[in-house]
Design an enzyme around this catalytic site. Structure first.
Site, mmCIF file in Angstrom:
data_model
loop_
_atom_site.group_PDB
_atom_site.id
_atom_site.type_symbol
_atom_site.label_atom_id
_atom_site.label_comp_id
_atom_site.label_asym_id
_atom_site.label_seq_id
_atom_site.Cartn_x
_atom_site.Cartn_y
_atom_site.Cartn_z
ATOM 1 N N TYR A 1 0.845 -1.359 0.075
ATOM 2 C CA TYR A 1 -0.235 -0.030 0.017
ATOM 3 C C TYR A 1 0.812 1.232 0.038
ATOM 4 O O TYR A 1 1.933 1.157 0.835
ATOM 5 C CB TYR A 1 -0.859 0.058 1.453
ATOM 6 C CG TYR A 1 -1.949 -0.879 1.298
ATOM 7 C CD1 TYR A 1 -2.449 -1.718 0.137
ATOM 8 C CD2 TYR A 1 -2.800 -1.181 2.480
ATOM 9 C CE1 TYR A 1 -3.466 -2.703 0.210
ATOM 10 C CE2 TYR A 1 -3.556 -2.008 2.516
ATOM 11 C CZ TYR A 1 -4.019 -2.700 1.560
ATOM 12 O OH TYR A 1 -5.023 -3.823 1.541
ATOM 13 N N HIS B 1 -1.526 -11.902 1.784
ATOM 14 C CA HIS B 1 -2.337 -10.957 1.253
ATOM 15 C C HIS B 1 -3.129 -11.691 0.205
ATOM 16 O O HIS B 1 -4.351 -11.638 -0.335
ATOM 17 C CB HIS B 1 -1.562 -9.748 0.490
ATOM 18 C CG HIS B 1 -2.347 -8.706 0.163
ATOM 19 N ND1 HIS B 1 -1.530 -7.139 0.239
ATOM 20 C CD2 HIS B 1 -3.626 -8.299 0.274
ATOM 21 C CE1 HIS B 1 -2.497 -6.391 0.089
ATOM 22 N NE2 HIS B 1 -3.670 -6.998 0.183
#
Length: 315
Positions: free
Chosen positions: A50, A119
């Site tokens: 991110y 993830h």
């Protein structure tokens, strides 16, 4: 602040967390993170990928979160993720995990990670090998709890058999209800927490987006099928009905949508993302919205499973 447990190993967090993916690295974001903590939010969700595009790769959000919350580390539950790469697909092999956890600890400026998610599943590494490595990191004290993101029921069950999972994170909202078929019943059976990301339909369910042109030219949502053409118009019809019900109930559409999620189980902890503290405050208002059986049935009629037009992701 209402609290909820993620898993059976002792992890307790605020009933609503904060997703930080879209936060720019600036002082307003720092103020929002600290302001959320002041309001009682304890779960902060980030990932190694991110952040802004710098030096040929995305990243840096961990650094922002760590800088903002480091002075109040004992008040925060930091969740981050590994496993999405730019060129090699999802990764979950032991060497990659060990490298990733050390990199995340460095970026966060912290000694341990509270909740560490894979993830995306790695099709080339058995989940038993991945979870075994994460279990070793728990023993070493680098991480406290283990989670999976966007994993299949089979992988969740196999992973949980190796080491108890604290949480599974997957998209879930009034217009993304696929998890109700298998994932939600499974995590309830196994005693695993469930963390919905994009609980407000990437902002659509707030009622703030009335046309495609409301999206900035550089907004990633312009590439998502649900925000395009006929799909947008059909989805806006549903949002209009949600807005009408929220107005009758005296709350914001976002609060109604989050209250509905919270009503799906005591193990459900949504993580709405925002850059603004006033939005955090508005979202937390959902904790004061109680829904009767009749109201839940009304929401079901307005937004039944499969109502959203268009797929979740581009392509």
């Amino acid at each position: 602040m209402q609290k909820r447990k993620l898993g059976r190993e002792g992890l307790e967090v605020s009933a609503l967390g904060l997703g930080t993916m879209m936060m720019p690295d600036n002082e307003e974001s720092v103020s929002t993170l600290l302001g959320a903590l002041d309001l009682g939010v304890t779960l902060f969700d980030t990932a190694d990928i991110y952040g802004e595009f710098l030096q040929g790769r995305f990243g840096g959000n961990e650094k922002l979160v760590g800088r903002a919350l480091k002075g109040r580390r004992d008040e925060a539950v930091i969740a981050t993720k590994f496993g999405i790469t730019h060129t090699q697909g999802p990764k979950g092999d032991p060497a990659y995990i060990k490298k990733s956890v050390d990199a995340s600890l460095y970026q966060l400026g912290m000694d341990y990670i509270d909740l560490y998610y894979q993830h995306r599943p790695d099709p080339n590494t058995p989940i038993e090998e991945t979870i075994g490595t994460l279990a070793d990191l728990v023993k070493e004290g680098k991480i406290r709890y283990i989670g999976l993101s966007e994993a299949s029921p089979e992988l969740i069950r196999r992973a949980h058999a190796i080491h108890p999972l604290a949480a599974v994170e997957t998209e879930y909202s009034l217009w993304s209800r696929e998890v109700e078929d298998e994932i939600l019943p499974l995590v309830k059976e196994l005693g695993i927490g469930f963390v919905p990301y994009s609980p407000l339909g990437r902002g659509f369910l707030t009622g703030q987006i009335k046309s495609f042109d409301d999206l900035p030219l550089d907004d990633y949502r312009r590439y998502y099928p649900r925000f395009q053409g006929e799909n947008f118009a059909k989805n806006l019809e549903v949002v209009t009905l949600i807005e009408k019900m929220a107005a009758q109930k005296g709350c914001a559409p976002s609060q109604l949508a989050l209250a509905w999620l919270l009503a799906q189980g005591e193990n459900v902890v949504p993580i709405p993302g925002t850059k603004r503290l006033d939005r955090v405050q508005e979202n937390l208002g959902a904790l004061q919205v109680s829904l009767s059986e009749d109201e839940l049935a009304q929401i079901e009629r307005i937004s039944p499973k499969g109502i959203a037009a268009g797929s979740r992701f581009p392509g």
